[in-house]
Enzyme design. Structure first.
Site, PDB file in Angstrom:
ATOM      1  N   GLY A  73       1.081  -1.558   0.470  1.00  0.00           N
ATOM      2  CA  GLY A  73       0.075   0.270   0.059  1.00  0.00           C
ATOM      3  C   GLY A  73       0.563   1.804   0.221  1.00  0.00           C
ATOM      4  N   SER A  74       2.183   1.254  -0.799  1.00  0.00           N
ATOM      5  CA  SER A  74       2.656   2.738  -0.863  1.00  0.00           C
ATOM      6  C   SER A  74       2.062   3.119  -1.567  1.00  0.00           C
ATOM      7  CB  SER A  74       4.219   1.889  -1.071  1.00  0.00           C
ATOM      8  OG  SER A  74       4.545   1.512  -2.293  1.00  0.00           O
ATOM      9  N   ASN A  75       1.642   2.769  -2.459  1.00  0.00           N
ATOM     10  CA  ASN A  75       0.880   3.794  -3.689  1.00  0.00           C
ATOM     11  C   ASN A  75      -0.441   4.467  -2.382  1.00  0.00           C
ATOM     12  OD1 ASN A  75       2.464   3.904  -7.007  1.00  0.00           O
ATOM     13  ND2 ASN A  75       2.204   1.736  -6.005  1.00  0.00           N
ATOM     14  N   MET A 122      -3.626  -7.812  -6.684  1.00  0.00           N
ATOM     15  CA  MET A 122      -3.434  -8.233  -7.187  1.00  0.00           C
ATOM     16  C   MET A 122      -4.564  -9.149  -7.995  1.00  0.00           C
ATOM     17  SD  MET A 122      -0.147  -7.683  -7.808  1.00  0.00           S
ATOM     18  CE  MET A 122       1.087  -8.693  -8.426  1.00  0.00           C
ATOM     19  N   LEU A 178     -10.146  -8.549 -12.469  1.00  0.00           N
ATOM     20  CA  LEU A 178     -11.537  -7.807 -12.010  1.00  0.00           C
ATOM     21  C   LEU A 178     -12.470  -8.161 -13.275  1.00  0.00           C
ATOM     22  CD1 LEU A 178     -10.980  -3.962 -11.702  1.00  0.00           C
ATOM     23  CD2 LEU A 178     -11.699  -5.549  -9.641  1.00  0.00           C
ATOM     24  N   ASN A 213      -4.908   2.037 -13.361  1.00  0.00           N
ATOM     25  CA  ASN A 213      -4.073   0.807 -12.631  1.00  0.00           C
ATOM     26  C   ASN A 213      -2.631   1.569 -12.873  1.00  0.00           C
ATOM     27  OD1 ASN A 213      -3.433  -2.044 -11.758  1.00  0.00           O
ATOM     28  ND2 ASN A 213      -2.840  -2.185 -13.420  1.00  0.00           N
ATOM     29  N   HIS A 219       0.894  -0.044 -12.933  1.00  0.00           N
ATOM     30  CA  HIS A 219       1.903  -0.925 -13.542  1.00  0.00           C
ATOM     31  C   HIS A 219       3.635  -1.201 -13.906  1.00  0.00           C
ATOM     32  CE1 HIS A 219       2.072  -5.505 -15.881  1.00  0.00           C
ATOM     33  NE2 HIS A 219       2.639  -4.809 -16.144  1.00  0.00           N
ATOM     34  N   ASP A 225      -3.965  -5.363 -18.864  1.00  0.00           N
ATOM     35  CA  ASP A 225      -3.155  -4.459 -18.692  1.00  0.00           C
ATOM     36  C   ASP A 225      -2.509  -4.321 -20.316  1.00  0.00           C
ATOM     37  OD1 ASP A 225      -1.832  -4.614 -16.630  1.00  0.00           O
ATOM     38  OD2 ASP A 225      -0.943  -5.756 -16.345  1.00  0.00           O
ATOM     39  N   GLU A 236       6.622   5.668  -8.919  1.00  0.00           N
ATOM     40  CA  GLU A 236       5.503   5.494  -9.156  1.00  0.00           C
ATOM     41  C   GLU A 236       4.664   6.449  -8.509  1.00  0.00           C
ATOM     42  OE1 GLU A 236       4.116   1.438  -8.627  1.00  0.00           O
ATOM     43  OE2 GLU A 236       5.798   0.821  -8.858  1.00  0.00           O
TER      44      GLU A 236
HETATM   45  C1  GAR Z   1       3.974  -1.514  -7.235  1.00  0.00           C
HETATM   46  O1  GAR Z   1       5.007  -1.546  -7.818  1.00  0.00           O
HETATM   47  C2  GAR Z   1       2.653  -1.858  -8.025  1.00  0.00           C
HETATM   48  O2  GAR Z   1       3.063  -0.672  -9.339  1.00  0.00           O
HETATM   49  C3  GAR Z   1       2.222  -3.359  -8.400  1.00  0.00           C
HETATM   50  O3  GAR Z   1       2.172  -3.625  -7.089  1.00  0.00           O
HETATM   51  C4  GAR Z   1       3.348  -2.648  -6.571  1.00  0.00           C
HETATM   52  C5  GAR Z   1       2.379  -2.523  -5.237  1.00  0.00           C
HETATM   53  O4  GAR Z   1       2.883  -2.243  -4.009  1.00  0.00           O
HETATM   54  N1  GAR Z   1       1.432  -3.475  -9.015  1.00  0.00           N
HETATM   55  C6  GAR Z   1       1.562  -4.159  -9.659  1.00  0.00           C
HETATM   56  O5  GAR Z   1       2.351  -5.070 -10.010  1.00  0.00           O
HETATM   57  C7  GAR Z   1      -0.278  -4.441 -10.259  1.00  0.00           C
HETATM   58  N2  GAR Z   1       0.292  -5.402 -11.692  1.00  0.00           N
HETATM   59  P1  GAR Z   1       2.332  -1.066  -2.772  1.00  0.00           P
HETATM   60  O6  GAR Z   1       1.523  -2.096  -2.465  1.00  0.00           O
HETATM   61  O7  GAR Z   1       3.367  -0.738  -2.190  1.00  0.00           O
HETATM   62  O8  GAR Z   1       1.891   0.701  -3.593  1.00  0.00           O
END
Ligand code: GAR
Length: 192
Positions: free
Chosen positions: A20-22, A95, A98, A112, A114, A150, A179
């Site tokens: 969940g850093s994003n 992950m 949908l 999204n 990616h 994607d 990101e």
């Molecule tokens: C991120 O790098 C995101 O781009 C990737 O998972 C990570 C989640 O980080 N997403 C995918 O691979 C989706 N196919 P976060 O939980 O720290 O935000």
């Protein structure tokens, strides 16, 4: 930057599965006046997602959804999204896939992030694949979600150089920093 006080913000939901850093970063940006969105709902595909802690910290409603029960799942989520008047869904490290039905019902309103320079490396293990192929650059992409994995229209993309010393782990870390820059910017771009 100024913190938001009055103007109406677009209500968004963030879907997560892990760290969940994003999500945390989007919450931070949502407090700024210049960023026209407010996070009203966190949906997690897992009870154990570390990112769920931000629900408590920032007092945002959370809902944990069991994605193995597809049809029922769609109905439950659509109901909550309606209740909360959610206008945009942001997948952030989500992950699960949908359903087509769900994507249709929320058409054009799901985005999204990616961790690759799409259309390269759709799916999983993007960093390892870029290193293995001896690519010079890797990166991240914010795109609209369609029923093809994607593959929806790209909103923003940022690249990083792959150094000889990079491992999938170090590359992921470098890309994550980007990101955190492009996701809020991409949301602002589509909402303005
Ligand atoms: C991120 O790098 C995101 O781009 C990737 O998972 C990570 C989640 O980080 N997403 C995918 O691979 C989706 N196919 P976060 O939980 O720290 O935000």
């Amino acid at each position: 930057m100024k913190k938001s006080i009055g103007p109406k913000k677009i209500k968004i939901a963030v879907f997560i599965s892990g760290k969940g850093s994003n999500l945390k970063n989007l919450i931070k940006f949502s407090k700024f006046k210049k960023y026209p969105f407010s996070i009203k709902l966190i949906i997690s595909s897992s009870n154990n997602a570390i990112g769920l802690k931000y629900s408590k910290k920032y007092k945002i409603t959370k809902k944990i959804i069991n994605y193995d029960k597809k049809i029922k799942t769609d109905k439950i989520i659509l109901q909550i999204l309606n209740q909360k008047k959610i206008k945009l869904i942001c997948l952030a490290g989500f992950m699960k896939i949908l359903s087509n039905n769900f994507i249709k019902r929320f058409k054009g309103k799901i985005v999204n992030i990616h961790p690759s320079l799409l259309p390269k490396y759709k799916g999983l293990n993007t960093h390892a694949r870029a290193i293995k192929n001896k690519d010079k650059f890797a990166g991240c992409t914010v795109h609209y979600v369609t029923s093809k994995l994607d593959s929806g229209k790209i909103i923003l993309q940022e690249r990083v150089k792959i150094s000889k010393k990079d491992t999938p782990f170090s590359l992921a870390k470098k890309i994550l920093k980007k990101e955190h820059l492009i996701y809020p910017a991409a949301i602002k771009k589509i909402l303005n």
